[in-house]
Design a protein around this motif. Structure first.
Motif, mmCIF file in Angstrom:
data_model
loop_
_atom_site.group_PDB
_atom_site.id
_atom_site.type_symbol
_atom_site.label_atom_id
_atom_site.label_comp_id
_atom_site.label_asym_id
_atom_site.label_seq_id
_atom_site.Cartn_x
_atom_site.Cartn_y
_atom_site.Cartn_z
ATOM 1 N N LEU A 45 0.849 -1.187 0.000
ATOM 2 C CA LEU A 45 0.000 0.000 0.000
ATOM 3 C C LEU A 45 0.886 1.238 0.000
ATOM 4 O O LEU A 45 1.877 1.300 0.716
ATOM 5 C CB LEU A 45 -0.909 0.024 1.242
ATOM 6 C CG LEU A 45 -1.931 -1.110 1.403
ATOM 7 C CD1 LEU A 45 -2.736 -0.901 2.680
ATOM 8 C CD2 LEU A 45 -2.856 -1.190 0.198
ATOM 9 N N SER A 46 0.524 2.228 -0.781
ATOM 10 C CA SER A 46 1.296 3.464 -0.807
ATOM 11 C C SER A 46 0.978 4.288 0.443
ATOM 12 O O SER A 46 -0.026 4.040 1.129
ATOM 13 C CB SER A 46 0.950 4.277 -2.062
ATOM 14 O OG SER A 46 -0.385 4.733 -2.013
ATOM 15 N N SER A 47 1.824 5.279 0.737
ATOM 16 C CA SER A 47 1.569 6.164 1.870
ATOM 17 C C SER A 47 0.240 6.883 1.704
ATOM 18 O O SER A 47 -0.484 7.131 2.682
ATOM 19 C CB SER A 47 2.703 7.187 1.997
ATOM 20 O OG SER A 47 3.912 6.541 2.282
ATOM 21 N N GLU A 48 -0.083 7.187 0.463
ATOM 22 C CA GLU A 48 -1.366 7.844 0.166
ATOM 23 C C GLU A 48 -2.541 6.938 0.533
ATOM 24 O O GLU A 48 -3.529 7.363 1.136
ATOM 25 C CB GLU A 48 -1.426 8.181 -1.330
ATOM 26 C CG GLU A 48 -1.548 9.669 -1.602
ATOM 27 C CD GLU A 48 -1.574 9.954 -3.085
ATOM 28 O OE1 GLU A 48 -2.670 10.212 -3.613
ATOM 29 O OE2 GLU A 48 -0.498 9.921 -3.696
ATOM 30 N N ASP A 49 -2.415 5.636 0.153
ATOM 31 C CA ASP A 49 -3.469 4.669 0.468
ATOM 32 C C ASP A 49 -3.667 4.545 1.971
ATOM 33 O O ASP A 49 -4.807 4.525 2.467
ATOM 34 C CB ASP A 49 -3.117 3.297 -0.116
ATOM 35 C CG ASP A 49 -3.200 3.278 -1.628
ATOM 36 O OD1 ASP A 49 -3.956 4.095 -2.186
ATOM 37 O OD2 ASP A 49 -2.497 2.466 -2.248
ATOM 38 N N VAL A 50 -2.556 4.457 2.702
ATOM 39 C CA VAL A 50 -2.626 4.327 4.159
ATOM 40 C C VAL A 50 -3.272 5.564 4.769
ATOM 41 O O VAL A 50 -4.154 5.476 5.625
ATOM 42 C CB VAL A 50 -1.223 4.106 4.762
ATOM 43 C CG1 VAL A 50 -1.277 4.141 6.295
ATOM 44 C CG2 VAL A 50 -0.639 2.785 4.289
ATOM 45 N N GLY A 51 -2.851 6.742 4.302
ATOM 46 C CA GLY A 51 -3.389 7.992 4.832
ATOM 47 C C GLY A 51 -4.885 8.137 4.595
ATOM 48 O O GLY A 51 -5.636 8.521 5.485
ATOM 49 N N ASN A 52 -5.308 7.820 3.367
ATOM 50 C CA ASN A 52 -6.734 7.918 3.041
ATOM 51 C C ASN A 52 -7.566 6.916 3.843
ATOM 52 O O ASN A 52 -8.691 7.217 4.264
ATOM 53 C CB ASN A 52 -6.943 7.689 1.543
ATOM 54 C CG ASN A 52 -6.485 8.867 0.709
ATOM 55 O OD1 ASN A 52 -6.543 10.013 1.169
ATOM 56 N ND2 ASN A 52 -5.997 8.599 -0.484
ATOM 57 N N SER A 53 -7.008 5.719 4.066
ATOM 58 C CA SER A 53 -7.714 4.700 4.840
ATOM 59 C C SER A 53 -7.856 5.124 6.298
ATOM 60 O O SER A 53 -8.920 4.960 6.910
ATOM 61 C CB SER A 53 -6.967 3.362 4.749
ATOM 62 O OG SER A 53 -6.958 2.885 3.420
ATOM 63 N N ILE A 54 -6.782 5.685 6.853
ATOM 64 C CA ILE A 54 -6.824 6.155 8.246
ATOM 65 C C ILE A 54 -7.849 7.281 8.394
ATOM 66 O O ILE A 54 -8.634 7.313 9.350
ATOM 67 C CB ILE A 54 -5.430 6.612 8.702
ATOM 68 C CG1 ILE A 54 -4.506 5.397 8.834
ATOM 69 C CG2 ILE A 54 -5.504 7.364 10.033
ATOM 70 C CD1 ILE A 54 -3.066 5.741 9.085
ATOM 71 N N LYS A 55 -7.845 8.187 7.436
ATOM 72 C CA LYS A 55 -8.806 9.287 7.464
ATOM 73 C C LYS A 55 -10.242 8.750 7.472
ATOM 74 O O LYS A 55 -11.097 9.190 8.253
ATOM 75 C CB LYS A 55 -8.598 10.192 6.258
ATOM 76 C CG LYS A 55 -9.588 11.344 6.145
ATOM 77 C CD LYS A 55 -9.257 12.189 4.929
ATOM 78 C CE LYS A 55 -10.189 13.373 4.812
ATOM 79 N NZ LYS A 55 -11.578 13.008 4.487
ATOM 80 N N SER A 56 -10.500 7.763 6.614
ATOM 81 C CA SER A 56 -11.831 7.178 6.524
ATOM 82 C C SER A 56 -12.220 6.471 7.822
ATOM 83 O O SER A 56 -13.354 6.611 8.306
ATOM 84 C CB SER A 56 -11.873 6.178 5.362
ATOM 85 O OG SER A 56 -13.108 5.519 5.308
ATOM 86 N N LEU A 57 -11.278 5.731 8.404
ATOM 87 C CA LEU A 57 -11.572 4.999 9.645
ATOM 88 C C LEU A 57 -11.813 5.943 10.815
ATOM 89 O O LEU A 57 -12.659 5.686 11.677
ATOM 90 C CB LEU A 57 -10.411 4.044 9.960
ATOM 91 C CG LEU A 57 -10.234 2.870 8.986
ATOM 92 C CD1 LEU A 57 -8.934 2.127 9.269
ATOM 93 C CD2 LEU A 57 -11.419 1.920 9.046
ATOM 94 N N VAL A 58 -11.062 7.056 10.837
ATOM 95 C CA VAL A 58 -11.260 8.058 11.904
ATOM 96 C C VAL A 58 -12.630 8.696 11.755
ATOM 97 O O VAL A 58 -13.371 8.883 12.734
ATOM 98 C CB VAL A 58 -10.144 9.129 11.854
ATOM 99 C CG1 VAL A 58 -10.486 10.306 12.754
ATOM 100 C CG2 VAL A 58 -8.811 8.529 12.276
ATOM 101 N N GLU A 59 -13.009 9.049 10.530
ATOM 102 C CA GLU A 59 -14.297 9.690 10.287
ATOM 103 C C GLU A 59 -15.472 8.791 10.672
ATOM 104 O O GLU A 59 -16.542 9.274 11.047
ATOM 105 C CB GLU A 59 -14.402 10.100 8.813
ATOM 106 C CG GLU A 59 -13.506 11.280 8.456
ATOM 107 C CD GLU A 59 -13.572 11.613 6.976
ATOM 108 O OE1 GLU A 59 -14.104 10.773 6.204
ATOM 109 O OE2 GLU A 59 -13.106 12.698 6.588
ATOM 110 N N GLN A 60 -15.256 7.483 10.583
ATOM 111 C CA GLN A 60 -16.314 6.537 10.956
ATOM 112 C C GLN A 60 -16.250 6.153 12.432
ATOM 113 O O GLN A 60 -17.045 5.340 12.903
ATOM 114 C CB GLN A 60 -16.205 5.278 10.089
ATOM 115 C CG GLN A 60 -16.461 5.555 8.610
ATOM 116 C CD GLN A 60 -16.336 4.320 7.754
ATOM 117 O OE1 GLN A 60 -17.176 3.421 7.814
ATOM 118 N NE2 GLN A 60 -15.289 4.265 6.939
ATOM 119 N N GLY A 61 -15.306 6.762 13.153
ATOM 120 C CA GLY A 61 -15.210 6.524 14.584
ATOM 121 C C GLY A 61 -14.638 5.172 14.959
ATOM 122 O O GLY A 61 -14.807 4.720 16.101
ATOM 123 N N LEU A 62 -13.965 4.513 14.056
ATOM 124 C CA LEU A 62 -13.432 3.178 14.336
ATOM 125 C C LEU A 62 -12.040 3.223 14.975
ATOM 126 O O LEU A 62 -11.663 2.323 15.722
ATOM 127 C CB LEU A 62 -13.383 2.353 13.049
ATOM 128 C CG LEU A 62 -14.754 2.068 12.407
ATOM 129 C CD1 LEU A 62 -14.581 1.422 11.051
ATOM 130 C CD2 LEU A 62 -15.601 1.197 13.322
#
Length: 269
Positions: A45-62
């Motif tokens: 996974l690229s750094s971009e992929d990891v960053g976008n995934s973390i952002k999404s998980l934070v926004e969903q409260g996970l």
């Protein structure tokens, strides 16, 4: 050793494959995890992929993300938290006054990229990234990649659009040109023998060309074909019939010669 990561199908359906992989990993560890650790854990996974995934998980409260310490933890509540994500802390758009670091400039200069050329790409680079939204982007790294690509295109364009030049007395065909000549079956000695003639002709002609290799290929090919044609005309081929008794001392040579003479007369050879 290859790493294997498990994934929950339901997570993948709801969160997407990349986010599900990271969430499953954080959940299994169930402890504070450094952002860099996650990046290294998932090399595909690229750094971009990891960053976008973390952002999404934070926004969903996970999960929760501590930007100051770059630490990720499993969320203790299903409600959305107000924790700042990497994107919220670092603007997802490049600043209009952004400029590459001294280290980035040094890397490009060592690669042979002209400083004026680098500066000329800056505005274009900023405009491009100001219209994109990405997490954890290293603009210095992106700028280095961008400059190297543009520089390669620039130098290639120069090579193919050189200024026409008059032939030099010490001109020699390039290695690529010689390789092509060899593939056509023309002998190296033949090439060297006629090279002075080629140079002398075009020195007296005085015209300039972008590629002397192309001119030389045409010249040597025509010279070779002419030489083969002339050589073939100079040789007269005498057809003879095989004499089975030529090397047999125990047979009658006189009889054999007589037979051959009759056959030549009959078939007008």
């Amino acid at each position: 050793m290859d790493k294997h990561h498990k994934i929950n199908i339901e997570y993948a359906k709801k969160l997407g494959l990349k986010s599900a992989l990271i969430y499953q990993y954080v959940k299994d560890i169930n402890a504070d995890t450094k952002l860099q650790t996650i990046i290294e854990e998932f090399p595909y996974l690229s750094s971009e992929d990891v960053g976008n995934s973390i952002k999404s998980l934070v926004e969903q409260g996970l999960i929760e993300f501590d930007d100051a310490n770059q630490i990720i933890t499993l969320s203790t509540t299903i409600k959305k938290t107000k924790i700042r994500t990497p994107l919220n802390n670092r603007s997802n758009k490049i600043d209009k006054f952004w400029s590459p670091s001294e280290d980035a400039i040094e890397v490009l200069q060592r690669a042979g990229v002209d400083t004026e050329f680098i500066n000329g790409l800056l505005d274009e680079f900023i405009i491009y990234w100001s219209e994109k939204s990405s997490a954890l982007v290293s603009y210095n790294s992106k700028f280095i990649e961008y400059c190297r690509l543009k520089w390669a295109q620039h130098t290639a364009e120069i090579d193919t659009k050189s200024v026409p030049r008059i032939i030099d007395k010490n001109w020699r065909p390039s290695e690529d040109c010689l390789d092509i000549i060899k593939m056509t079956g023309i002998d190296d000695n033949f090439v060297l023998l006629h090279l002075p003639e080629f140079i002398l002709y075009w020195k007296e002609d005085g015209r300039a060309f972008v590629s002397w290799d192309i001119k030389f290929l045409d010249f040597i090919k025509n010279k070779w074909n002419y030489n083969v044609e002339v050589t073939s005309k100079e040789h007269t081929y005498k057809f003879d019939l095989f004499d089975p008794y030529a090397k047999d001392k125990n047979k009658s040579k006189k009889l054999a010669k007589g037979n051959i003479k009759d056959l030549r007369k009959k078939y007008k050879i």
